[in-house]
Design an enzyme around this catalytic site. Structure first.
Site, PDB file in Angstrom:
ATOM      1  N   GLU A 254      -3.829   7.634  -5.222  1.00 11.54           N
ATOM      2  CA  GLU A 254      -4.146   7.373  -6.186  1.00 11.54           C
ATOM      3  C   GLU A 254      -5.096   7.580  -6.734  1.00 11.54           C
ATOM      4  OE1 GLU A 254      -4.505   2.539  -5.208  1.00 11.54           O
ATOM      5  OE2 GLU A 254      -2.260   2.936  -5.512  1.00 11.54           O
TER       6      GLU A 254
ATOM      7  N   ARG B 199       0.739  -1.580   0.123  1.00 10.18           N
ATOM      8  CA  ARG B 199       0.190  -0.158  -0.319  1.00 10.18           C
ATOM      9  C   ARG B 199       1.030   1.579   0.264  1.00 10.18           C
ATOM     10  NH1 ARG B 199      -3.557  -2.559  -1.905  1.00 10.18           N
ATOM     11  NH2 ARG B 199      -5.538  -2.234  -0.883  1.00 10.18           N
TER      12      ARG B 199
ATOM     13  N   HIS C 155      -1.232   0.527  -9.349  1.00  8.12           N
ATOM     14  CA  HIS C 155      -2.172  -0.646  -8.888  1.00  8.12           C
ATOM     15  C   HIS C 155      -2.564  -1.365  -8.870  1.00  8.12           C
ATOM     16  CE1 HIS C 155      -4.290  -0.233  -4.449  1.00  8.12           C
ATOM     17  NE2 HIS C 155      -4.004  -1.695  -4.564  1.00  8.12           N
TER      18      HIS C 155
HETATM   19  N1  LIG Z   1      -0.927  -4.630  -5.089  1.00  7.34           N
HETATM   20  C1  LIG Z   1      -1.488  -4.919  -5.535  1.00  7.34           C
HETATM   21  O1  LIG Z   1      -2.661  -5.282  -6.198  1.00  7.34           O
HETATM   22  C2  LIG Z   1      -2.408  -5.698  -4.163  1.00  7.34           C
HETATM   23  C3  LIG Z   1      -3.151  -6.389  -4.222  1.00  7.34           C
HETATM   24  C4  LIG Z   1      -3.732  -7.127  -3.222  1.00  7.34           C
HETATM   25  C5  LIG Z   1      -3.177  -7.031  -1.897  1.00  7.34           C
HETATM   26  N2  LIG Z   1      -1.990  -6.105  -1.920  1.00  7.34           N
HETATM   27  C6  LIG Z   1      -2.111  -5.638  -0.415  1.00  7.34           C
HETATM   28  O2  LIG Z   1      -0.593  -6.624   0.519  1.00  7.34           O
HETATM   29  C7  LIG Z   1      -1.393  -6.581   1.517  1.00  7.34           C
HETATM   30  C8  LIG Z   1      -0.226  -7.961   2.255  1.00  7.34           C
HETATM   31  O3  LIG Z   1      -1.603  -9.021   1.562  1.00  7.34           O
HETATM   32  P1  LIG Z   1      -2.110 -10.549   2.453  1.00  7.34           P
HETATM   33  O4  LIG Z   1      -2.667 -11.336   1.860  1.00  7.34           O
HETATM   34  O5  LIG Z   1      -0.557 -11.413   2.439  1.00  7.34           O
HETATM   35  O6  LIG Z   1      -2.156  -9.968   3.586  1.00  7.34           O
HETATM   36  P2  LIG Z   1      -1.596 -10.858   5.420  1.00  7.34           P
HETATM   37  O7  LIG Z   1      -2.881 -10.989   5.966  1.00  7.34           O
HETATM   38  O8  LIG Z   1      -2.310 -12.174   4.321  1.00  7.34           O
HETATM   39  O9  LIG Z   1      -0.224 -10.897   5.633  1.00  7.34           O
HETATM   40  C9  LIG Z   1      -0.026  -9.567   5.908  1.00  7.34           C
HETATM   41  C10 LIG Z   1       0.920 -10.023   6.567  1.00  7.34           C
HETATM   42  O10 LIG Z   1       1.506  -8.444   7.470  1.00  7.34           O
HETATM   43  C11 LIG Z   1       2.344  -9.220   8.728  1.00  7.34           C
HETATM   44  N3  LIG Z   1       2.320  -7.708   9.900  1.00  7.34           N
HETATM   45  C12 LIG Z   1       1.357  -6.851   9.980  1.00  7.34           C
HETATM   46  N4  LIG Z   1       2.063  -6.028  10.247  1.00  7.34           N
HETATM   47  C13 LIG Z   1       3.279  -5.571  10.268  1.00  7.34           C
HETATM   48  C14 LIG Z   1       5.017  -5.765  11.091  1.00  7.34           C
HETATM   49  N5  LIG Z   1       4.675  -3.944  11.176  1.00  7.34           N
HETATM   50  N6  LIG Z   1       5.639  -5.424   9.940  1.00  7.34           N
HETATM   51  C15 LIG Z   1       5.922  -7.002   9.537  1.00  7.34           C
HETATM   52  N7  LIG Z   1       5.205  -7.468   9.299  1.00  7.34           N
HETATM   53  C16 LIG Z   1       3.329  -7.476   9.368  1.00  7.34           C
HETATM   54  C17 LIG Z   1       0.561  -9.750   8.975  1.00  7.34           C
HETATM   55  O11 LIG Z   1       1.390 -10.693  10.459  1.00  7.34           O
HETATM   56  C18 LIG Z   1       1.024 -10.408   7.763  1.00  7.34           C
HETATM   57  O12 LIG Z   1       1.484 -12.058   8.128  1.00  7.34           O
HETATM   58  C19 LIG Z   1      -2.503  -6.087   1.643  1.00  7.34           C
HETATM   59  O13 LIG Z   1      -2.951  -5.422   3.028  1.00  7.34           O
HETATM   60  C20 LIG Z   1      -2.684  -4.908   0.715  1.00  7.34           C
HETATM   61  O14 LIG Z   1      -2.540  -3.659   0.882  1.00  7.34           O
HETATM   62  C21 LIG Z   1      -2.041  -4.777  -2.378  1.00  7.34           C
END
Ligand SMILES: NC(=O)c1ccc[n+]([C@@H]2O[C@H](COP(=O)([O-])OP(=O)(O)OC[C@H]3O[C@@H](n4cnc5c(N)ncnc54)[C@H](O)[C@@H]3O)[C@@H](O)[C@H]2O)c1
Length: 476
Positions: free
Chosen positions: A414, A385, A432
């Site tokens: 965005e 993000r 994105h």
């Molecule tokens: N670019 C895109 O199009 C797109 C698409 C989907 C998701 N995303 C982003 O990717 C992120 C991750 O998605 P996901 O499915 O893997 O989610 P997820 O919940 O499976 O994984 C997120 C991980 O981050 C960890 N985390 C939380 N706080 C943290 C910190 N301070 N330091 C390190 N790790 C920390 C959590 O414990 C978790 O394991 C989403 O939240 C979203 O913002 C982006």
């Protein structure tokens, strides 16, 4: 004042215009006067904001009645018709118009009036009581025992016209639901979101905001399914307080985002986009790149997407190090991932990739001080993000050569329109779009539709972000 205790006329006023109008109406209908009214009669102040507010409510109510009487509204659905009959049967509009105001007769705003009336109808739908031809009648609630009994409307607010929404509208309609496709633009104003959600029981949400204001204005909304993973556009706390279920579609975007992340890394390492730009200008300038093969990859956030990136990275024989507060140890061991602090990940990596959620605690988790820990040859990839990174600090670090470069898919604002980035040659930019692949869309759409149907059938979906709302509703 409980709606059940009031006369239908008052109920309409109460629903339409809130407590100021109810007071005015009460006075008109019964001749009773409140202590507040009496105090005002004794020492009336023309600039009193309360009086102006009452006058504004009076005007809206009057306009609503006039609009009804003149049938200026579009043909109403049955409930609007019932309310309309009740209003016309019970009231003689001429008796109340023109309503005196503190500042003379005001211009009637018919659009506002129609909005007030719709709000009244929405409110009366969500209350246990409605008015039919001047008497109270209990109406059958659309939800009973957690199941939706009526034909619900589902808003599909994704950033696409209907013909590009794949099977979502068709699947919902096949299940007997009505579908409303909103504009779903990334920068949709709150008023437009509210308009697109009026009367809807559920929404499949894109990037538009779902705030307390939206939930308050759309009391029929029972469920928001965020298409994708990140749900930072939904105020889950406000939804929980108001009994709105929120879900997302986790696990459907992993492959797309992981592929894109690896793509940005290879592009940065080999200068593919840079060479492409040069060749289009007629230049042949093979600049030496660096290896992804066997380099060190630092993953910040080893969740679903982080793990999907790790699997791919191990295929490149990369050393994978990670910072993750809740690691899945089985996965860590199987893929020989080294867990360490964020600072150590930043110091040791050739590539750093961010896959943690946007939350107040993770806002600008990568700032100037953290960037200063990275190797001058290292690349930062952000497909998480935008607000995980201090974008100005990143720009300075990339421009000054403090780090090797950056691959950026997600932005603080965005669509991103800041022209500074286009001047840099050691960045790869994408809009994105990491999760915008056919496979991700198909999987996310199928899961979003499944969640909507489950909730409407009274079944608990596994993807709820506020399961306490579900439990609370079952205990009530
Ligand atoms: N670019 C895109 O199009 C797109 C698409 C989907 C998701 N995303 C982003 O990717 C992120 C991750 O998605 P996901 O499915 O893997 O989610 P997820 O919940 O499976 O994984 C997120 C991980 O981050 C960890 N985390 C939380 N706080 C943290 C910190 N301070 N330091 C390190 N790790 C920390 C959590 O414990 C978790 O394991 C989403 O939240 C979203 O913002 C982006």
């Amino acid at each position: 004042m409980a709606v059940n205790d009031t006369h239908p006329q008052q109920t309409i006023a109460l629903l339409a215009c809130g407590r100021h109008a109810a007071r005015v109406w009460d006075r008109a209908a019964t001749g009773r006067r409140s202590a507040h009214d009496r105090a005002h009669d004794r020492a009336h102040d023309q600039d009193c904001p309360h009086c102006q507010s009452v006058a504004a409510d009076q005007r809206l109510l009057a306009a609503a009645i006039t609009a009804l009487a003149e049938e200026t509204l579009e043909p109403p659905p049955s409930l609007v018709g019932q309310v309309m009959s009740a209003v016309l049967a019970e009231l003689r509009p001429a008796q109340y118009l023109p309503l005196p105001t503190q500042r003379g007769q005001a211009r009637i705003d018919r659009v506002a009036a129609a909005r007030v009336l719709r709000h009244a109808v929405d409110q009366s739908r969500s209350s246990a009581t409605t008015m039919v031809a001047g008497r109270h009648q209990r109406r059958r609630p659309p939800w009973r025992n957690g199941r939706c009994l009526g034909m619900a409307t589902v808003a599909v607010n994704l950033t696409r016209p209907e013909e590009e929404l794949g099977g979502i509208p068709a699947q919902l309609r096949a299940a007997g639901l009505k579908v409303r496709c909103g504009s779903g633009r990334r920068s949709t104003p709150v008023a437009e979101v509210i308009e697109s959600l009026r009367g809807c029981a559920a929404a499949i949400a894109g990037q538009e905001p779902y705030s307390a204001e939206v939930f308050d204005a759309c009391p029929e909304l029972r469920l928001v399914v965020r298409f994708g993973v990140g749900f930072d556009t939904v105020d889950v706390g406000a939804a929980t307080e108001r009994g709105v279920l929120v879900a997302n579609t986790p696990g459907t975007t992993d492959g797309g985002v992981a592929d894109h992340t690896i793509g940005l890394m290879i592009d940065l390492a080999h200068g593919i986009s840079r060479h492409d730009r040069a060749m289009r200008r007629g230049q042949w300038q093979g600049q030496r790149g660096v290896d992804v093969w066997q380099a060190t990859l630092g993953i910040v956030g080893l969740g679903r997407i982080g793990r999907a990136v790790a699997r791919r990275a191990r295929g490149f024989k990369m050393r994978v190090i990670a910072h993750e507060p809740y690691p899945v140890m089985e996965f860590v061991q199987e893929h020989q991932i080294e867990l360490m602090s964020l600072d150590d990940v930043l110091r040791q990596s050739d590539f750093v990739t961010l896959h943690l959620p946007a939350m107040p605690e993770t806002e600008r988790v990568i700032d100037a001080a953290k960037l200063a820990l990275m190797k001058p040859t290292a690349f930062l990839v952000n497909a998480g993000r935008g607000n995980l990174v201090d974008e100005d600090a990143l720009y300075s670090a990339v421009k000054s050569g403090e780090i090797g470069g950056a691959g950026i898919d997600t932005w603080t604002t965005e669509p991103m329109t800041d022209p500074r980035w286009a001047e840099l040659d050691n960045v790869v930019l994408s809009p994105h779009s990491a999760a915008n692949t056919q496979g991700v869309w198909t999987a996310s759409a199928a899961l979003a539709v499944q969640i909507v149907l489950q909730v409407l059938r009274g079944e608990r979906p596994a993807q709820l972000l506020n399961p306490e709302v579900w439990d609370r509703q079952r205990q009530a």
